[in-house]
Design an enzyme around this catalytic site. Sequence first.
Site: not given
Length: 316
Positions: A115-117, A119
């Site tokens: 997931g972006c957050h 990461t």
Amino acid sequence: MRKTVFIDGREGTTGLQIDARLSGRTDIEQIMIPDALRKDTAARRERLNAADLVFLCLPDQAAREAVDLIENPRTKVIDASTAHRTAPGWTYGFPELTPTRREEVQGSMRVANPGCHATGFLAMVTPLIKAGVLSQDEVLASYSLTGYSGGGKGMIAEYETIDRPNFLNAPRIYGLGLSHKHIPEMMTESGLRAKPLFTPIVDDYYAGMAVSVLLHQGQLKMGQSSVDLRDILAEHYQGEQFIKVPLFGNENTLETPGFIEANAHVGKNTLELLVFGNGEQTLLTARFDNLGKGASGAAVQNMNLMLGLDEASGLL
């Protein structure tokens, strides 16, 4: 011989971004599906089983169902949804995160794209826990500023409507139940036993992300300074082409001294880790493209590894 790839859910934001990163490559051949058949199970099954590698750019349940359609033992899968990020038998696709992770991704048939957050959070926290600086029982506070493209087509349309409501002109904090869907992977991959306090913030710009973790001196087990934390991160990611750790407090990397702009690395696969502090408190910030290293860029990087290609192909 070119490798074949099928993007299931190509019409979504992540799918389109992956497609853009694959365009023009001579080592990859995309298996396409007509728009009229993209929800046809038989047509999807055929393509899922014909590809060397499949990207799943689907909602969680649809991603699980797509995996069940794959019968070819040689078909490799990268799932961009949340569905398999903590699932047994799946490799968490952050090649730089641990010393063995790149080899694990290379040898895996099933990779869950981070997931972006998560990461940004993991890029900072995991090395500090592995180094013994932070306790696994520490309760960490984190927030994440992101562009609206992270909300997918619906949110993009909402923000790009001409006569949009005034409240979209300001940052908006969400995840108010403090149970954001990325928290399980944040805990599993970092080794944290205590649930972090995490809130994301969406703002009126298209892409780019800045994830921050705030620490006070009492949280550091061996009395390290902010400079020490920067040096631990720099050593952990030494030699990595996509992760950069500037010198402590180095504002020369910032577009405007005194401000950390979240959209600095849009269009790139770069993840930059910034460390600032005053002797009593430390600010750790990871900034990167939420559509790049936070999503499709990471997926293409994982694909390159899984197919035995140059890890940086198709990436800036």
